[in-house]
Design a protein around this motif. Structure first.
Motif, mmCIF file in Angstrom:
data_model
loop_
_atom_site.group_PDB
_atom_site.id
_atom_site.type_symbol
_atom_site.label_atom_id
_atom_site.label_comp_id
_atom_site.label_asym_id
_atom_site.label_seq_id
_atom_site.Cartn_x
_atom_site.Cartn_y
_atom_site.Cartn_z
ATOM 1 N N LYS A 369 -4.203 -5.470 7.232
ATOM 2 C CA LYS A 369 -4.003 -5.785 5.816
ATOM 3 C C LYS A 369 -5.151 -5.244 4.971
ATOM 4 O O LYS A 369 -4.921 -4.629 3.910
ATOM 5 N N LEU A 370 -6.381 -5.443 5.417
ATOM 6 C CA LEU A 370 -7.530 -4.985 4.641
ATOM 7 C C LEU A 370 -7.612 -3.463 4.590
ATOM 8 O O LEU A 370 -7.961 -2.881 3.551
ATOM 9 N N LYS A 371 -7.263 -2.808 5.675
ATOM 10 C CA LYS A 371 -7.281 -1.341 5.704
ATOM 11 C C LYS A 371 -6.244 -0.761 4.748
ATOM 12 O O LYS A 371 -6.524 0.183 4.005
ATOM 13 N N LEU A 372 -5.041 -1.315 4.758
ATOM 14 C CA LEU A 372 -3.987 -0.839 3.861
ATOM 15 C C LEU A 372 -4.357 -1.092 2.410
ATOM 16 O O LEU A 372 -4.118 -0.246 1.535
ATOM 17 N N LEU A 373 -4.947 -2.243 2.156
ATOM 18 C CA LEU A 373 -5.329 -2.582 0.793
ATOM 19 C C LEU A 373 -6.422 -1.639 0.290
ATOM 20 O O LEU A 373 -6.363 -1.155 -0.849
ATOM 21 N N SER A 374 -7.391 -1.360 1.135
ATOM 22 C CA SER A 374 -8.474 -0.449 0.749
ATOM 23 C C SER A 374 -7.952 0.955 0.485
ATOM 24 O O SER A 374 -8.391 1.634 -0.453
ATOM 25 N N ALA A 375 -6.999 1.379 1.301
ATOM 26 C CA ALA A 375 -6.449 2.734 1.171
ATOM 27 C C ALA A 375 -5.580 2.888 -0.071
ATOM 28 O O ALA A 375 -5.409 4.010 -0.573
ATOM 29 N N ASN A 376 -5.028 1.779 -0.566
ATOM 30 C CA ASN A 376 -4.108 1.843 -1.704
ATOM 31 C C ASN A 376 -4.579 0.948 -2.860
ATOM 32 O O ASN A 376 -3.772 0.391 -3.598
ATOM 33 N N LEU A 377 -5.888 0.864 -3.013
ATOM 34 C CA LEU A 377 -6.444 -0.101 -3.950
ATOM 35 C C LEU A 377 -6.080 0.216 -5.404
ATOM 36 O O LEU A 377 -5.764 -0.699 -6.178
ATOM 37 N N LYS A 378 -6.115 1.473 -5.777
ATOM 38 C CA LYS A 378 -5.802 1.848 -7.158
ATOM 39 C C LYS A 378 -4.379 1.437 -7.518
ATOM 40 O O LYS A 378 -4.138 0.809 -8.565
ATOM 41 N N GLU A 379 -3.432 1.765 -6.667
ATOM 42 C CA GLU A 379 -2.027 1.409 -6.912
ATOM 43 C C GLU A 379 -1.832 -0.106 -6.901
ATOM 44 O O GLU A 379 -1.095 -0.657 -7.727
ATOM 45 N N HIS A 380 -2.503 -0.769 -5.973
ATOM 46 C CA HIS A 380 -2.405 -2.225 -5.883
ATOM 47 C C HIS A 380 -2.864 -2.882 -7.184
ATOM 48 O O HIS A 380 -2.214 -3.803 -7.696
ATOM 49 N N ARG A 381 -3.963 -2.399 -7.739
ATOM 50 C CA ARG A 381 -4.474 -2.973 -8.980
ATOM 51 C C ARG A 381 -3.583 -2.629 -10.173
ATOM 52 O O ARG A 381 -3.421 -3.448 -11.081
ATOM 53 N N GLN A 382 -3.006 -1.454 -10.162
ATOM 54 C CA GLN A 382 -2.093 -1.089 -11.252
ATOM 55 C C GLN A 382 -0.868 -2.000 -11.274
ATOM 56 O O GLN A 382 -0.319 -2.314 -12.339
ATOM 57 N N ASN A 383 -0.430 -2.430 -10.097
ATOM 58 C CA ASN A 383 0.737 -3.306 -10.003
ATOM 59 C C ASN A 383 0.422 -4.754 -10.373
ATOM 60 O O ASN A 383 1.327 -5.577 -10.509
ATOM 61 N N ASN A 384 -0.857 -5.058 -10.503
ATOM 62 C CA ASN A 384 -1.290 -6.411 -10.840
ATOM 63 C C ASN A 384 -1.764 -6.431 -12.295
ATOM 64 O O ASN A 384 -2.948 -6.577 -12.590
ATOM 65 N N PHE A 385 -0.804 -6.292 -13.224
ATOM 66 C CA PHE A 385 -1.179 -6.179 -14.639
ATOM 67 C C PHE A 385 -1.825 -7.461 -15.166
ATOM 68 O O PHE A 385 -2.772 -7.414 -15.955
ATOM 69 N N ILE A 386 -1.315 -8.624 -14.723
ATOM 70 C CA ILE A 386 -1.920 -9.883 -15.183
ATOM 71 C C ILE A 386 -3.375 -9.947 -14.749
ATOM 72 O O ILE A 386 -4.247 -10.396 -15.498
ATOM 73 N N GLY A 387 -3.641 -9.468 -13.535
ATOM 74 C CA GLY A 387 -5.018 -9.431 -13.056
ATOM 75 C C GLY A 387 -5.882 -8.511 -13.916
ATOM 76 O O GLY A 387 -7.022 -8.841 -14.256
ATOM 77 N N ASN A 388 -5.334 -7.344 -14.291
ATOM 78 C CA ASN A 388 -6.068 -6.432 -15.159
ATOM 79 C C ASN A 388 -6.362 -7.074 -16.504
ATOM 80 O O ASN A 388 -7.454 -6.933 -17.065
ATOM 81 N N LEU A 389 -5.359 -7.763 -17.034
ATOM 82 C CA LEU A 389 -5.508 -8.436 -18.324
ATOM 83 C C LEU A 389 -6.594 -9.502 -18.261
ATOM 84 O O LEU A 389 -7.491 -9.562 -19.118
ATOM 85 N N LEU A 390 -6.524 -10.337 -17.222
ATOM 86 C CA LEU A 390 -7.513 -11.401 -17.073
ATOM 87 C C LEU A 390 -8.900 -10.835 -16.787
ATOM 88 O O LEU A 390 -9.905 -11.367 -17.247
ATOM 89 N N GLN A 391 -8.944 -9.774 -16.019
ATOM 90 C CA GLN A 391 -10.235 -9.152 -15.727
ATOM 91 C C GLN A 391 -10.877 -8.643 -17.007
ATOM 92 O O GLN A 391 -12.079 -8.842 -17.245
ATOM 93 N N HIS A 392 -10.078 -8.049 -17.863
ATOM 94 C CA HIS A 392 -10.601 -7.517 -19.129
ATOM 95 C C HIS A 392 -11.091 -8.637 -20.030
ATOM 96 O O HIS A 392 -12.230 -8.626 -20.518
#
Length: 410
Positions: A369-392
């Motif tokens: 799970k951690l390896k896949l997440l690290s390899a696809n981190l940019k896409e994973h974060r793009q799919n988490n818009f609420i997270g981006n909003l809250l992070q900002h």
């Protein structure tokens, strides 16, 4: 070159004091097995019970709250992964990690769902059942915001995973179920455990800094123990736990067999001396360390539904689950007296340890799970818009509040 993992601890690990301390060491072992060089940092003070992390090859670092020295520290360390120990730690340091190490994988170890525990505490004080209004408390809002700001949150209980996905509609890609990770019970070791005839008395155990554990002692003192003692006038209840304050120790009563024993240097030793473990928790969340300790040491348990939550799956329990005081007492006495029943239930506990919490059943998938997440981190974060909003939004507000506090403290 080793990957680097930074663990930011809410406290320094104390495995002899709390289940949370044991849990943290389990996670540390998982990261070490995946090849991470680990630095553990915390703003908390150490204690005599603090685990010697350096003995496990882990670097340690004391850090400050609301202080830019952390920015220099984390920039120099350049971690590939940052684990936040509980949402309060993410609130304090998450924005700094996001700003100074944006490529680091950010993981939240919830320990347990604090918002759920708070909801149950509120309902208990109001003498009512838990409602959605209780669940939507301020702690829940803060915790779920933290979950969204992280790339992955480790959830210890299947029940909590279900609540987060069904009640709050959190996408499953942000959550990962990882229970207690235990070594399987060895048959030869189990055969060496004290028998039914060699044991006596009841036991309960739990860190007294944890409010549900103090409530358990009061509930036992006022409601459960007098009823048990009426039927078994010679038995004693041994109550263990770290950080027993005066309000705890003053409950000690030799005449009633209600004995506050305080800190247990070896939990296994005191648990193996007892015949039955009592865990009538009335609020709380996560998986209960006292129930796991009971199973590991062959001590059947009588517990509330909250204490049993997430423990057993479809397996037979290592005891009885009762919430009504009279039935709870009845089952405790029955288990204390019946050797054959006691033996059967003891065996159930060993099966649960081996089948539900065997570390070998989880470590490969967690690593994947951690390896896949690290390899696809940019896409994973793009799919988490609420997270981006809250992070900002949160990054800005928390950042400048922290900077204001830092200037104020100069």
């Amino acid at each position: 070159m080793n990957k680097i993992a930074l663990i930011i601890g809410f406290v320094w690990p104390e495995p002899k004091s709390s289940a949370a301390g044991s849990r943290m060491l389990q996670l540390i072992t998982q990261f070490q097995n995946q090849g991470y060089a680990i630095t553990f940092a915390s703003a908390a003070k150490t204690s005599p019970n603090t685990f010697n992390l350096k003995a496990k090859g882990i670097s340690t670092q004391s850090i400050l709250l609301n202080d830019s020295s952390f920015d220099d520290f984390v920039s120099d360390l350049k971690p590939d992964l940052v684990l936040f120990d509980r949402f309060m730690t993410e609130e304090q340091y998450g924005w700094r990690v996001a700003e100074y190490c944006p490529e680091a994988l950010r993981i939240l170890d919830t320990e347990d769902f604090h918002g759920l525990r708070k909801a149950r505490e509120m309902a208990l004080k109001a003498s009512t059942t838990v409602s959605l209004e209780h669940l939507q408390n301020d702690t829940t809002k803060r915790e779920i915001a933290s979950i969204y700001r992280c790339d992955l949150s480790i959830i210890i209980s299947e029940v909590e995973l279900e609540i987060l996905t069904d009640q709050f509609n959190i996408d499953g890609s942000l959550l990962y179920y990882l229970p207690f990770l235990l070594e399987p019970a060895d048959k030869s070791e189990l055969e060496q455990l004290p028998t039914f005839e060699e044991r006596q008395d009841f036991i309960t155990i739990g860190n007294f800094l944890h409010p549900p554990n103090y409530d358990v002692v009061l509930y036992l003192k006022q409601t459960i123990w007098p009823l048990i003692r009426r039927e078994l006038p010679k038995v004693q209840l041994h109550i263990y736990g770290a950080y027993a304050s005066q309000k705890v120790t003053q409950l000690h009563n030799e005449h009633d067999g209600f004995l506050i024993k305080g800190f247990a240097e070896e939990v296994s030793k005191v648990m193996q001396q007892a015949k039955v473990c009592l865990a009538p928790l009335r609020f709380g969340a996560g998986l209960k360390g006292k129930v796991v300790d009971a199973m590991l040491n062959g001590t059947p348990c009588v517990m509330s539904s909250i204490a049993a939550e997430g423990m057993f799956g479809n397996f037979d329990t290592n005891g009885f689950i009762e919430d009504k005081p009279n039935l709870y007492v009845q089952k405790a006495i029955e288990l204390y007296k019946d050797a054959e029943l006691w033996q059967t239930i003891q065996t159930n506990g060993f099966k649960i340890i081996n089948m539900r919490f065997n570390t070998a059943n989880f470590q490969a998938d967690f690593s994947k799970k951690l390896k896949l997440l690290s390899a696809n981190l940019k896409e994973h974060r793009q799919n988490n818009f609420i997270g981006n909003l809250l992070q900002h939004q949160t990054l800005q507000s928390t950042k400048y509040l922290s900077k204001w506090i830092e200037e104020k403290n100069k």
